[in-house]
Structure formats: C-alpha cells, structure tokens
Scaffold this active site. Sequence first.
Site, PDB file in Angstrom:
ATOM      1  N   GLY A   1      36.212 -42.629 -40.597  1.00 36.74           N
ATOM      2  CA  GLY A   1      35.198 -43.303 -41.420  1.00 36.74           C
ATOM      3  C   GLY A   1      35.040 -42.628 -42.773  1.00 36.74           C
TER       4      GLY A   1
ATOM      5  N   GLY B   1      36.575 -43.621 -45.345  1.00 33.21           N
ATOM      6  CA  GLY B   1      36.778 -44.633 -46.392  1.00 33.21           C
ATOM      7  C   GLY B   1      38.226 -44.821 -46.785  1.00 33.21           C
ATOM      8  CB  SER B   2      41.411 -44.648 -44.876  1.00 30.26           C
ATOM      9  OG  SER B   2      41.022 -45.501 -43.831  1.00 30.26           O
ATOM     10  CB  SER B   3      39.825 -49.746 -46.208  1.00 29.16           C
ATOM     11  OG  SER B   3      40.064 -49.697 -44.834  1.00 29.16           O
TER      12      SER B   3
ATOM     13  CB  ALA C   1      40.627 -43.768 -50.390  1.00 32.41           C
TER      14      ALA C   1
ATOM     15  CG  ASP D   1      33.317 -47.687 -49.306  1.00 26.39           C
ATOM     16  OD1 ASP D   1      32.892 -48.391 -50.249  1.00 26.39           O
ATOM     17  OD2 ASP D   1      33.664 -48.168 -48.213  1.00 26.39           O
TER      18      ASP D   1
END
Length: 324
Positions: free
Chosen positions: A109, A111-113, A115, A156
């Site tokens: 969680g 915030g990979s999407s 980023a 994010d």
Amino acid sequence: MNKSVTVSAPGKLMLFGEHAVVYNHPCLVTAVDQRMKATVELLNAQEFQLVAVDVKVAGYKKTLTELGKGNIPKGAQFVEIALKNIAETYPLSSGFKITTSSEFSSQFGFGSSSASTVCTIKAVTELLNLKLSKKEVFDLAFKTVLGIQGKGSGFDVAAAVYGGTLYFVTGGKIIEPLNLTRLPLIVGYSGVKADTVTLINIVKETSDKYPELIESIYTNIEMLVKQAKPAIIAQGWQTVGNLMNVNQGYLEALGVSTKKLSAMIYSAKDAGAYGAKLSGAGGGDCMIALAPEGKRKAVEEAIAQAGGQIISIKTNAEGIRVEI
Ligand code: PMV
C-alpha cells in the site's frame, strides 16, 4: 534527442487525514525512500511495449492507435492509460518501450500504481523534451489514476511527484511542502493487501446512511490534521502521537480498522509508543507508530509479536527525479 530516460519516484505513507481527504478535507502524507523506477526507450515502430515484472507483465505490446482499447491486464493499466493521456495532449510520433521495477512490494500500500503512473508521465515527457512542471505531471497523473479507479484524492500522486512531507487537499487544490528535518516513523505491515476503492465504498455506505454524523467526523479529522501540521514541524512527538491516537479512533468509527491492525497498534502503544494508527485506506496494509528513540526497538518487537512485519523506511524522501 536522447533514446532513453530512466526516472524514479518514491512510495508514500499517509500520516493523517485518510478518507476525509477524499471529500474536500486536508491530509498529511510523507514520501518514503523505497522507490518505483521506469525506463522509457524510443522505438521506431508505432508501438507500446511494457515489461513490469513486479506486477507479472512481460512482453506486453500493442500499437499506439490501440492504446486504452480492448482488454488491458491489471498490471499494465496505469502505464498504458498514462501514455494514452499523454498522447491526447501531445501527439506521439514514435513508439515506446517502458520497463518498470519497484523497490517495494505492491502489497504494502505504498502507492505503486500512482508511482508507476507518475514515472511513466515524467519519463515519456522528458524523452519528448516537453519539460512539464510538477503540477502538470501531477494533473496528468491524477487524471490517469482517477480515470482507472474512479475514486481517490490524489495524495499518493502528489507524494510521488513532490516528495517530502505534504499538506494536501483533495485533487491537489493545496499541495504545500512542510519543511522537515526528521520524522522517525515505525512502520508495520499487516500481511493483508487492502483494496482502496472497496474501503472508500464501505465508508460511503455508512456516510449515505448517516451523512451528518460522518461529515462531522471528517470535520474533526480536518481539525486534527491542522494541529498535527505544526506539531510535526516542531518535532513535538508527544503531541503528534496523541493526535495519531485520536485519528485512529475516528478511523475505527469509520469502520476501516481491522483486528490485526488494532492489535499491532495497541501493542505499539503498550510498548511505549507516543501514538499509533493505521495508514491509508485501512482493511489491511500498514500501521505507523511514533516512539521515543529509546523505546523504538521495544515498539518494533511488540508490533512483530502482534504479527506485523516491520518495514524499514526513511520518511520525507525526495520526489520524482531523472536518474543518470
Ligand atoms: O489505500 P491507500 O494507502 O492508497 O490510502 C487511501 C487513502 C484514502 O484517503 C482512503 C483514499 C485517497 O485517495 O485519499
């Protein structure tokens, strides 16, 4: 013109104000030093190619005219739609191969999407020599994320672009960096992957039933965010910890904490933390705690004892940057 560019962007942790920030209230978010990376290479073919091993995408390709159409694998969505959104404003005259990799698990969680969306937009526009401002990168990335998820504040995305620690209001109405030297957080992962939109919908259901009650919780959360901001800057950790505990109480009231998260939070407090709370949407992912330096180890052990995995990160990390 360069033939390839690599950029990186930090992950994030929500400090205060989750959920309320979806509905026009402020939050505080910090960037963490585990980063997402994207390399973008120019192709002669009018084609989009993607390699994103962390999210199980390899050898994915389609023509530029097909961007955003047909069945898009989950792991390719954010990068592909980001590219499509760039192409709508800045017509693309060549194709791209994009390779992403992450220093952190997409399960945390962090915030990979968001980023990876931010990295794609920055790298592609750099390669095209477009020199977008941070706000322009934010706007394009937020449009991309919102288009896919349907819901979200963009906090994010802001953390990935600007880095540091931010006072942020829904959709980027305010993005204000805090001038910090230190924010010594302890982070525990609950072992459960949470789905942000599911959690937002759970809160929305309660809010539809009890609109005034929930709005007054959001107003109280806004008040504590506004008190936490100067306390963090002044390194008034006892105050920050107290406010974390109050914020956690409101998140319990919104119904987004879990037995596991609460057990980790209580264990941290029992072991001497100033305060602790879940971080993000809830339902899983991570909790954060703040403790006196001398109690840090005991707090980490207590969180681990409650079944959490300690993730070692530095806060207040640098925002998006072009890698040499
Ligand atoms: O699930 P996370 O860690 O991305 O956090 C979500 C925080 C929310 O306020 C619930 C959603 C948002 O976009 O602000």
